[in-house]
Enzyme design. Structure first.
Site, PDB file in Angstrom:
ATOM      1  N   HIS A 114      14.156  11.297  -3.239  1.00 23.90           N
ATOM      2  CA  HIS A 114      13.582  11.695  -4.534  1.00 23.90           C
ATOM      3  C   HIS A 114      13.781  13.195  -4.820  1.00 23.90           C
ATOM      4  O   HIS A 114      12.866  13.990  -4.593  1.00 23.90           O
ATOM      5  CB  HIS A 114      12.082  11.407  -4.543  1.00 23.90           C
ATOM      6  CG  HIS A 114      11.725   9.967  -4.562  1.00 23.90           C
ATOM      7  ND1 HIS A 114      11.555   9.264  -5.734  1.00 23.90           N
ATOM      8  CD2 HIS A 114      11.494   9.098  -3.557  1.00 23.90           C
ATOM      9  CE1 HIS A 114      11.231   8.018  -5.448  1.00 23.90           C
ATOM     10  NE2 HIS A 114      11.194   7.887  -4.134  1.00 23.90           N
ATOM     11  N   GLU A 141      13.569  14.657  -7.534  1.00 25.79           N
ATOM     12  CA  GLU A 141      12.615  15.078  -8.567  1.00 25.79           C
ATOM     13  C   GLU A 141      11.268  15.489  -7.984  1.00 25.79           C
ATOM     14  O   GLU A 141      10.432  16.053  -8.697  1.00 25.79           O
ATOM     15  CB  GLU A 141      12.440  13.955  -9.600  1.00 25.79           C
ATOM     16  CG  GLU A 141      11.644  12.757  -9.137  1.00 25.79           C
ATOM     17  CD  GLU A 141      12.390  11.774  -8.237  1.00 25.79           C
ATOM     18  OE1 GLU A 141      11.815  10.716  -7.921  1.00 25.79           O
ATOM     19  OE2 GLU A 141      13.547  12.051  -7.844  1.00 25.79           O
ATOM     20  N   GLY A 146      10.586   3.979  -8.269  1.00 23.11           N
ATOM     21  CA  GLY A 146       9.468   3.156  -8.715  1.00 23.11           C
ATOM     22  C   GLY A 146       9.545   1.839  -7.976  1.00 23.11           C
ATOM     23  O   GLY A 146       9.716   1.818  -6.772  1.00 23.11           O
ATOM     24  N   GLU A 147       9.522   0.748  -8.703  1.00 19.91           N
ATOM     25  CA  GLU A 147       9.619  -0.591  -8.119  1.00 19.91           C
ATOM     26  C   GLU A 147      10.824  -1.266  -8.755  1.00 19.91           C
ATOM     27  O   GLU A 147      10.812  -1.592  -9.942  1.00 19.91           O
ATOM     28  CB  GLU A 147       8.309  -1.330  -8.372  1.00 19.91           C
ATOM     29  CG  GLU A 147       8.199  -2.761  -7.943  1.00 19.91           C
ATOM     30  CD  GLU A 147       9.023  -3.185  -6.751  1.00 19.91           C
ATOM     31  OE1 GLU A 147       9.919  -4.027  -6.946  1.00 19.91           O
ATOM     32  OE2 GLU A 147       8.795  -2.692  -5.627  1.00 19.91           O
ATOM     33  N   SER A 148      11.876  -1.467  -7.974  1.00 24.12           N
ATOM     34  CA  SER A 148      13.156  -1.937  -8.517  1.00 24.12           C
ATOM     35  C   SER A 148      13.060  -3.305  -9.191  1.00 24.12           C
ATOM     36  O   SER A 148      13.719  -3.535 -10.212  1.00 24.12           O
ATOM     37  CB  SER A 148      14.241  -1.950  -7.440  1.00 24.12           C
ATOM     38  OG  SER A 148      13.919  -2.860  -6.402  1.00 24.12           O
ATOM     39  N   ARG A 156      16.457  -2.741   0.463  1.00 30.14           N
ATOM     40  CA  ARG A 156      15.170  -2.247  -0.033  1.00 30.14           C
ATOM     41  C   ARG A 156      14.240  -1.896   1.121  1.00 30.14           C
ATOM     42  O   ARG A 156      14.235  -2.553   2.153  1.00 30.14           O
ATOM     43  CB  ARG A 156      14.502  -3.312  -0.902  1.00 30.14           C
ATOM     44  CG  ARG A 156      15.278  -3.678  -2.141  1.00 30.14           C
ATOM     45  CD  ARG A 156      14.633  -4.798  -2.923  1.00 30.14           C
ATOM     46  NE  ARG A 156      13.344  -4.339  -3.439  1.00 30.14           N
ATOM     47  CZ  ARG A 156      12.260  -5.095  -3.481  1.00 30.14           C
ATOM     48  NH1 ARG A 156      12.281  -6.324  -3.041  1.00 30.14           N
ATOM     49  NH2 ARG A 156      11.144  -4.618  -3.978  1.00 30.14           N
ATOM     50  N   ILE A 207      10.442   8.147   0.250  1.00 31.11           N
ATOM     51  CA  ILE A 207       9.194   7.395   0.086  1.00 31.11           C
ATOM     52  C   ILE A 207       9.550   5.916  -0.085  1.00 31.11           C
ATOM     53  O   ILE A 207      10.174   5.550  -1.083  1.00 31.11           O
ATOM     54  CB  ILE A 207       8.388   7.889  -1.132  1.00 31.11           C
ATOM     55  CG1 ILE A 207       8.063   9.375  -0.991  1.00 31.11           C
ATOM     56  CG2 ILE A 207       7.113   7.061  -1.300  1.00 31.11           C
ATOM     57  CD1 ILE A 207       7.467  10.004  -2.230  1.00 31.11           C
ATOM     58  N   ARG A 208       9.174   5.086   0.878  1.00 33.01           N
ATOM     59  CA  ARG A 208       9.550   3.660   0.861  1.00 33.01           C
ATOM     60  C   ARG A 208      11.013   3.513   0.444  1.00 33.01           C
ATOM     61  O   ARG A 208      11.370   2.699  -0.409  1.00 33.01           O
ATOM     62  CB  ARG A 208       8.645   2.865  -0.090  1.00 33.01           C
ATOM     63  CG  ARG A 208       7.235   2.721   0.402  1.00 33.01           C
ATOM     64  CD  ARG A 208       6.381   1.876  -0.535  1.00 33.01           C
ATOM     65  NE  ARG A 208       6.913   0.531  -0.650  1.00 33.01           N
ATOM     66  CZ  ARG A 208       7.008  -0.137  -1.798  1.00 33.01           C
ATOM     67  NH1 ARG A 208       6.605   0.393  -2.929  1.00 33.01           N
ATOM     68  NH2 ARG A 208       7.490  -1.356  -1.817  1.00 33.01           N
ATOM     69  N   CYS A 266      16.231   6.252  -5.499  1.00 33.84           N
ATOM     70  CA  CYS A 266      15.370   5.282  -4.822  1.00 33.84           C
ATOM     71  C   CYS A 266      15.479   3.914  -5.509  1.00 33.84           C
ATOM     72  O   CYS A 266      16.504   3.257  -5.418  1.00 33.84           O
ATOM     73  CB  CYS A 266      13.945   5.813  -4.742  1.00 33.84           C
ATOM     74  SG  CYS A 266      12.936   4.975  -3.495  1.00 33.84           S
TER      75      CYS A 266
END
Length: 192
Positions: free
Chosen positions: A174, A176, A46-48, A103, A137-138, A77
């Site tokens: 990821h 998942e 997500g967004e850490s 990051r 992903i990113r 991630c």
């Protein structure tokens, strides 16, 4: 066996789906009391910075740190960033795992990629012989491991994308978002 998934932000639903696929009892974790009775915890992508700020707001930082001292935690991630001791940025971190993380090291969303990884520990633990197809992903990069942390997997150029320190696990990618349940099975073995 009951595994929690930190459900503050990010792709927690995908982890829940994978755990159910392998027959594991799952709980969404949003408050400290939700950690009670869990054998392990997954912190999703997500967004850490958001995950960190929400963990502070909901009083989860110290309960998560205490939980991680004796229970398995896996960060994927953004979750790997949150788990680390050093993310080279000013954001809330649990500081549980002796790894340094950068990051968005692989670039922006458009730079997302997939690749096959040879992960000996994973193949040995699951009795399989085929590579693991990883989705980035990113993605963050695990720049280095220290102390008791060890590298589980790296790209061909040597960049670290998976690490483990005892019952703590971090992946840049990821699992998942694939149909391959082996990483979730491996995490369950750490939580047992």
């Amino acid at each position: 066996m009951k595994i929690g998934v930190l459900a503050l932000q990010g792709d927690f639903a995908e982890h829940i789906s994978m755990l159910k696929k392998i027959g594991v009892d799952v709980a969404e974790v949003r408050l400290p009391k939700h950690l009670d009775g869990l054998d392990g915890l997954i912190m999703p992508g997500g967004e850490s910075t958001t995950i960190g700020k929400l963990s502070v707001a909901y009083g989860l930082m110290e309960p998560l740190r205490e939980f991680g001292k004796s229970h398995a935690i896996w960060g994927t991630c953004a979750g790997a960033i949150f788990l680390s001791k050093d993310a080279k940025s000013d954001q809330p971190l649990l500081g549980l795992m002796d790894i340094k993380v950068q990051r968005n090291a692989f670039g922006r969303q458009v730079d997302s990629f997939e690749t096959d990884l040879e992960i000996d520990e994973l193949m040995k633990a699951t009795g399989t012989e085929h590579a693991y197809h990883a989705v980035f992903i990113r993605a963050p990069l695990i720049e280095s491991v220290h102390g008791n942390a060890k590298v589980l997997s790296a790209l061909e150029d040597g960049r670290i994308v998976a690490a483990q320190e005892g019952h703590l696990l971090a992946t840049s990618f990821h699992p998942e978002l694939t149909n391959d349940t082996r990483f979730h099975e491996y995490f369950i073995s750490l939580a047992s």
